[in-house]
Design an enzyme around this catalytic site. Structure first.
Site: not given
Ligand code: 5GP
Length: 126
Positions: A34, A105, A109, A111
């Site tokens: 990230d 976004v 995804h 994290h």
């Protein structure tokens, strides 16, 4: 967001149009650091397919894609040495879906956060 925009930043990273610090890649996923880390290890894992969020992914991805994505998580965690199985102290997964979760976004995804004591997951509402 209800339709996938192939100009989103992670689609561009997948196509190699924007640089990133790659951690891992296989047929199903791409994983990279990230750009604004919230922990000493802050890694993003994204599917190669075009899915908006976990809702879209788990509903519409193939079983092969879903299994491939899930199997990549311990591969990345072990590779980074952050899983307890690899001698680390553990990690946290977060996946924001939609506006109130502050998803910024719109390409699914997860994290993966580690490398410090992450504290409680959220502040209590009581
Ligand atoms: P979200 O808020 O959608 O759950 O997470 C999006 C994440 O993408 C944020 O943590 C943000 O720092 C990261 N991010 C945004 N743009 C870029 C970029 O261009 N490169 C990388 N590596 N990460 C990015």
């Amino acid at each position: 967001m209800t339709t996938y925009d192939n100009q989103n930043i992670f689609a561009k990273i997948l196509r190699g149009e924007i640089p990133c610090e790659k951690i891992y890649e296989d047929d199903y996923v791409f994983s990279f650091k990230d750009v604004n880390p919230q922990a000493p290890s802050h890694i993003l894992i994204i599917p190669k397919g075009a899915y908006l969020d976990i809702n879209d992914f788990s509903k519409n991805a193939t079983n092969e894609e879903i299994i491939g994505f899930n199997k990549s998580i311990p591969i990345v965690a072990d590779q980074l040495g952050i899983s307890e199985a690899a001698g680390g102290k553990g990690y946290r997964l977060i996946s924001n879906a939609g506006a109130e979760a502050h998803q910024t976004v719109a390409h699914f995804h997860v994290h993966l956060l580690a490398g410090r004591n992450l504290g409680p997951m959220l502040v209590s509402i009581k």
